[in-house]
Design a protein around this motif. Sequence first.
Motif, PDB file in Angstrom:
ATOM      1  N   SER A 298       0.864  -1.176   0.000  1.00 18.36           N
ATOM      2  CA  SER A 298       0.000   0.000   0.000  1.00 18.36           C
ATOM      3  C   SER A 298       0.905   1.233   0.000  1.00 18.36           C
ATOM      4  CB  SER A 298      -0.872   0.017   1.257  1.00 18.36           C
ATOM      5  OG  SER A 298      -0.104   0.459   2.364  1.00 18.36           O
ATOM      6  N   PRO A 299       0.322   2.413  -0.331  1.00 15.38           N
ATOM      7  CA  PRO A 299       1.129   3.632  -0.291  1.00 15.38           C
ATOM      8  C   PRO A 299       1.752   3.840   1.097  1.00 15.38           C
ATOM      9  CG  PRO A 299      -0.985   4.051  -1.341  1.00 15.38           C
ATOM     10  CD  PRO A 299      -1.061   2.668  -0.756  1.00 15.38           C
ATOM     11  N   GLY A 300       1.149   3.249   2.125  1.00 12.08           N
ATOM     12  CA  GLY A 300       1.620   3.470   3.482  1.00 12.08           C
ATOM     13  C   GLY A 300       2.684   2.498   3.941  1.00 12.08           C
TER      14      GLY A 300
ATOM     15  N   GLY B 190       5.791   2.474   3.549  1.00  9.88           N
ATOM     16  CA  GLY B 190       7.136   3.028   3.770  1.00  9.88           C
ATOM     17  C   GLY B 190       8.156   2.552   2.755  1.00  9.88           C
ATOM     18  N   GLY B 191       7.690   2.076   1.603  1.00 14.57           N
ATOM     19  CA  GLY B 191       8.617   1.652   0.555  1.00 14.57           C
ATOM     20  C   GLY B 191       9.342   0.359   0.894  1.00 14.57           C
ATOM     21  N   ILE B 192       8.894  -0.325   1.969  1.00 11.29           N
ATOM     22  CA  ILE B 192       9.576  -1.539   2.411  1.00 11.29           C
ATOM     23  C   ILE B 192       9.597  -2.593   1.296  1.00 11.29           C
ATOM     24  CG2 ILE B 192       7.491  -2.637   3.377  1.00 11.29           C
ATOM     25  CD1 ILE B 192      10.915  -2.645   5.124  1.00 11.29           C
ATOM     26  N   HIS B 193       8.553  -2.569   0.453  1.00 12.36           N
ATOM     27  CA  HIS B 193       8.494  -3.590  -0.594  1.00 12.36           C
ATOM     28  C   HIS B 193       9.516  -3.345  -1.705  1.00 12.36           C
ATOM     29  CE1 HIS B 193       5.261  -6.049   0.945  1.00 12.36           C
ATOM     30  NE2 HIS B 193       4.643  -4.945   1.324  1.00 12.36           N
ATOM     31  N   GLU B 194       9.971  -2.076  -1.825  1.00  5.89           N
ATOM     32  CA  GLU B 194      11.077  -1.812  -2.758  1.00  5.89           C
ATOM     33  C   GLU B 194      12.294  -2.626  -2.332  1.00  5.89           C
ATOM     34  OE1 GLU B 194      12.314   2.255  -3.567  1.00  5.89           O
ATOM     35  OE2 GLU B 194      10.312   2.900  -2.894  1.00  5.89           O
TER      36      GLU B 194
END
Lengths: 219, 219
Positions: free
Chosen positions: B126-128, B130-134
Motif C-alpha cells: 500500500s502507499p503506506g 514506507g517503501g519496504i516492498h522496494e
Amino acid sequence: MPQDPSDEVKLLRSDSATARPGGRTARTGQAVMDATIAELSEVGYAALRIESVAERAGVNKTTIYRRWGDKAGLVATAFIERQGEASPPVDTGDLREDLLSFLREVRRAFDSPWITALIRETGPRSPGDGGIHEVLDKIWPARFALSRGIFAKGIARGDLPPEADPDFLVEAAAGPLYFRWLFLGRELTDDFLTRTADLVLRGAAGPQVATEPSGADGA
Amino acid sequence: MPQDPSDEVKLLRSDSATARPGGRTARTGQAVMDATIAELSEVGYAALRIESVAERAGVNKTTIYRRWGDKAGLVATAFIERQGEASPPVDTGDLREDLLSFLREVRRAFDSPWITALIRETGPRSPGDGGIHEVLDKIWPARFALSRGIFAKGIARGDLPPEADPDFLVEAAAGPLYFRWLFLGRELTDDFLTRTADLVLRGAAGPQVATEPSGADGA
C-alpha cells in the motif's frame, strides 16, 4: 492458550448464546459487529476505541464491555462471526475440493480491508505490537477448528493416513499463501493455489514423521 | 521485477565489484554496511535516514548515494551481503539436509533485530508501507537464487523429478515458518522444521501439476 477449545467455543458463542434471533440483543450484537468492522477498516486495531464503536453502533460502551469484555474480545468475536458467515466451512465430501475452497477463502480474506488492517499491524511479538497478538490468539483456534476439519474428514474417509496432523496441514497449506502475498507481493493465482493444495496432499499422504502434535508447542 | 537475475547480480556485486579486498573502498563498504544494520536495528526502515548512516560510518552521504543509489538499494545490499555471509548456501550433497539447513537459516533470521525490524514494517502492499516492498523486491531474487539451488541440485541429482519447480518449493517450505512465527506465534521447533521439510520433499517427489513457473506471475 490459542489451542484451548473452550476459548474458541466461548468466543464463537459470545454473541449468539445471549441473543434471541431477531431480538433486541441480537440487533445490538449485529450493530456492534458492523461498527467494529467499520472502525477496523478505518483506523486499524491499535487505534480502535471502544467509545467510537459504541457511538457508531448507537449503544452504551458499558454494554460492549459487559458483553465482549475488552477490545481484543470484541474484535476477535467480530472476526470469527463475520468470517464464519462470509465463508462457512466447506464440505464437498472431496478432500482436494475442500482444501481448494479453504485456500480460496484465505485469498478472499486478503481483499477485506478490516482483515488486512489486522495483518498490517501484525509484527513479531513484542511490547510494541499493540496487543494485536491477543486478538490473533483468540482468532486462530476458531479458524483452525473450521480448517482442520477438512483434513480430519479426509482422515475419517481414509483419504489421508490416520497419523496425519490436521493442524500441521493447515499451517503447511495456508503458510505459502501468506508468505507469497505479504512478503513476495506475488499474485495468488488459481494455479498457485492448486499447486499448493496438491503438494500438501501428496506430502500428507506419505509416511508421517510427526513426533509431537503441531499445537503442542503452541504459544 | 523481483525475479530479474540481472538485478540480483548487480545488488550482490554492488559492494565487492568496486572494492579491492582490504582496500579503502572495501573498508568504507564494511563501515557503511555496519552502520546500516545498526540503524535498521534501532529505528527500522521507514525512519532510517541516509544522513544517520553516513554519520555513523564516518563517510560523506554523497558517497552512499553514489555507491548504493538510494535507501532501498543500501538496505537491500546490506541484507544480501550480511545474510549471505551469515549463512552461505549449504551444499551437503543431501537434499533433505540442505533443505533443513535452509529452514534453520530462516529460523535464525527471525532472531536478528535488523531483520525483524524489516519484517515488523512489512504489511500488505500500500502507499503506506514506507517503501519496504522496494527493499523486499530487491532482496528476494538474491535470497531465492541461493535457496532454489537446493532444489535445483536435487533435480540435477535425480532426487526430484525434472519438472519440479525450485522457486515454488522455496515458497512451500519457507511459507509455513513465516506464518507460524509471525501469525501463530508458535515456536519453530526442530520437529516443525523436520515435518515441513519432509512434507515438501514428499509433495515435490509426486507428479507435478505446474502449468506455469512460480515466478511467472511475479509482482
